[in-house]
Enzyme design. Sequence first.
Site, PDB file in Angstrom:
ATOM      1  N   TYR A 160       0.925  -1.303   0.093  1.00 40.44           N
ATOM      2  CA  TYR A 160       0.055   0.096   0.078  1.00 40.44           C
ATOM      3  C   TYR A 160       0.915   1.339  -0.029  1.00 40.44           C
ATOM      4  CZ  TYR A 160      -3.720   3.280   1.639  1.00 40.44           C
ATOM      5  OH  TYR A 160      -4.564   4.175   1.709  1.00 40.44           O
ATOM      6  N   LYS A 164       1.133   4.169  -2.765  1.00 39.11           N
ATOM      7  CA  LYS A 164       0.775   5.638  -2.697  1.00 39.11           C
ATOM      8  C   LYS A 164       1.783   6.634  -2.799  1.00 39.11           C
ATOM      9  CE  LYS A 164      -3.707   4.983  -1.544  1.00 39.11           C
ATOM     10  NZ  LYS A 164      -4.664   5.611  -2.567  1.00 39.11           N
TER      11      LYS A 164
HETATM   12  P1  NAP Z   1     -13.330   2.773   1.127  1.00 41.10           P
HETATM   13  O1  NAP Z   1     -14.292   3.427   1.698  1.00 41.10           O
HETATM   14  O2  NAP Z   1     -12.846   1.373   1.213  1.00 41.10           O
HETATM   15  O3  NAP Z   1     -13.898   2.668  -0.657  1.00 41.10           O
HETATM   16  C1  NAP Z   1     -13.337   2.222  -1.597  1.00 41.10           C
HETATM   17  C2  NAP Z   1     -13.833   2.670  -2.908  1.00 41.10           C
HETATM   18  O4  NAP Z   1     -12.830   2.372  -3.982  1.00 41.10           O
HETATM   19  C3  NAP Z   1     -14.931   2.220  -3.205  1.00 41.10           C
HETATM   20  O5  NAP Z   1     -15.757   3.078  -4.121  1.00 41.10           O
HETATM   21  C4  NAP Z   1     -14.789   0.982  -4.213  1.00 41.10           C
HETATM   22  O6  NAP Z   1     -15.918   0.513  -4.924  1.00 41.10           O
HETATM   23  C5  NAP Z   1     -13.786   1.699  -4.915  1.00 41.10           C
HETATM   24  N1  NAP Z   1     -12.870   0.731  -5.578  1.00 41.10           N
HETATM   25  C6  NAP Z   1     -12.013  -0.454  -4.833  1.00 41.10           C
HETATM   26  N2  NAP Z   1     -11.313  -1.122  -5.752  1.00 41.10           N
HETATM   27  C7  NAP Z   1     -11.836  -0.922  -6.979  1.00 41.10           C
HETATM   28  C8  NAP Z   1     -11.565  -1.121  -8.367  1.00 41.10           C
HETATM   29  N3  NAP Z   1     -10.777  -2.291  -8.429  1.00 41.10           N
HETATM   30  N4  NAP Z   1     -12.321  -0.627  -9.154  1.00 41.10           N
HETATM   31  C9  NAP Z   1     -12.885   0.381  -9.042  1.00 41.10           C
HETATM   32  N5  NAP Z   1     -13.401   0.822  -7.894  1.00 41.10           N
HETATM   33  C10 NAP Z   1     -12.799   0.275  -6.801  1.00 41.10           C
HETATM   34  O7  NAP Z   1     -12.064   3.731   0.869  1.00 41.10           O
HETATM   35  P2  NAP Z   1     -11.847   5.068   1.391  1.00 41.10           P
HETATM   36  O8  NAP Z   1     -11.245   4.887   2.933  1.00 41.10           O
HETATM   37  O9  NAP Z   1     -12.821   6.225   1.215  1.00 41.10           O
HETATM   38  O10 NAP Z   1     -10.465   5.553   0.563  1.00 41.10           O
HETATM   39  C11 NAP Z   1     -10.681   6.149  -0.662  1.00 41.10           C
HETATM   40  C12 NAP Z   1      -9.212   6.648  -1.014  1.00 41.10           C
HETATM   41  O11 NAP Z   1      -8.265   7.324   0.142  1.00 41.10           O
HETATM   42  C13 NAP Z   1      -8.358   5.175  -1.278  1.00 41.10           C
HETATM   43  O12 NAP Z   1      -7.528   5.407  -2.374  1.00 41.10           O
HETATM   44  C14 NAP Z   1      -7.478   5.244   0.069  1.00 41.10           C
HETATM   45  O13 NAP Z   1      -6.264   4.496  -0.329  1.00 41.10           O
HETATM   46  C15 NAP Z   1      -7.304   6.533   0.432  1.00 41.10           C
HETATM   47  N6  NAP Z   1      -7.027   6.710   1.821  1.00 41.10           N
HETATM   48  C16 NAP Z   1      -7.790   6.582   2.744  1.00 41.10           C
HETATM   49  C17 NAP Z   1      -7.541   6.701   4.232  1.00 41.10           C
HETATM   50  C18 NAP Z   1      -8.461   6.581   5.240  1.00 41.10           C
HETATM   51  O14 NAP Z   1      -8.145   6.450   6.312  1.00 41.10           O
HETATM   52  N7  NAP Z   1      -9.786   6.047   5.055  1.00 41.10           N
HETATM   53  C19 NAP Z   1      -6.393   7.250   4.568  1.00 41.10           C
HETATM   54  C20 NAP Z   1      -5.618   7.714   3.635  1.00 41.10           C
HETATM   55  C21 NAP Z   1      -5.824   7.414   2.078  1.00 41.10           C
HETATM   56  P3  NAP Z   1     -17.056  -0.394  -4.502  1.00 41.10           P
HETATM   57  O15 NAP Z   1     -17.863   0.415  -3.337  1.00 41.10           O
HETATM   58  O16 NAP Z   1     -17.825  -0.561  -5.633  1.00 41.10           O
HETATM   59  O17 NAP Z   1     -16.144  -1.559  -4.015  1.00 41.10           O
END
Ligand code: NAP
Length: 252
Positions: A160, A164
């Site tokens: 990961y 990133k």
């Molecule tokens: P999340 O709630 O797990 O949602 C993930 C999203 O990505 C969902 O809309 C999912 O679609 C979509 N997705 C996953 N795999 C995919 C694929 N192969 N093709 C198309 N769509 C795909 O994630 P989140 O926490 O909101 O995170 C969003 C972004 O922020 C990510 O890049 C994550 O790495 C980054 N981030 C998050 C955090 C945190 O603390 N949450 C911190 C740093 C960075 P489905 O619903 O259809 O599965």
Amino acid sequence: MTSSDSQRPLEGQAALVTGASRGIGRAIALALAGQGARVACVATSVQSAESAAAECAALTDGALALGVDVADGAAVKVLVKDAVQQLGGLNILVNNAGITQDGLLLRMSEEDFDQVIGVNLKGTFNFIQAAARPLMKSAGRIINISSVVGVTGNAGQANYAASKAGVIGLTRSVAKELAGRKVTCNAIAPGFIETDMTAALNEDQRSDLLKGIPLARIGDSSEIAALTAFLAGPAGGYITGQTLVVDGGLSL
Ligand code: NAP
């Protein structure tokens, strides 16, 4: 600028947001729609993106639900072409779809490494490449969602963190390559944000985590969405190639 322009600064713009069904991506899609943009909400399937698109449609004139695996370059090309046609152009691309497959280095399978790089890094590349021409036409904005872990590294997240960090290098390179066409490209590196991705933390992990965050709280998706809308809007036009860390001070 009239008062309605200042409330809806993205009126007339077209945006595509990946990972828009849930969490940070959904908040971003809603923030852009709330500021007047037409939004294509992309998730793994059309059904998955539908409720976010319906919420966007209540805020703006055009909203689409689209499904694709972001790691599949050929399918992404077809989807972007279709989205640009339906939206009537493209001004804002937000690469937010992401996954984790955590594990210690010695036990991490090649498949877990490839899958995370495929979605998080190659998925971002796929969309930037497929959308580059319409974005060059509109002098558009690209915003990539990286992670603070891409800056600091993290035990148990070699795949990961590498994906990133890769997004940050990709962002800088695209910023240099497309600057001549007045396209900006920036990354946002969130710390811990309350979403499905962080819901798996147990109470002990949560309280340990809070000890390391100077602002002593987990962030909200709306805080990432607000910065994304800023970078996409008129005030963000002279910022490019940057990684903006939004982590409550975690990385200090
Ligand atoms: P999340 O709630 O797990 O949602 C993930 C999203 O990505 C969902 O809309 C999912 O679609 C979509 N997705 C996953 N795999 C995919 C694929 N192969 N093709 C198309 N769509 C795909 O994630 P989140 O926490 O909101 O995170 C969003 C972004 O922020 C990510 O890049 C994550 O790495 C980054 N981030 C998050 C955090 C945190 O603390 N949450 C911190 C740093 C960075 P489905 O619903 O259809 O599965």
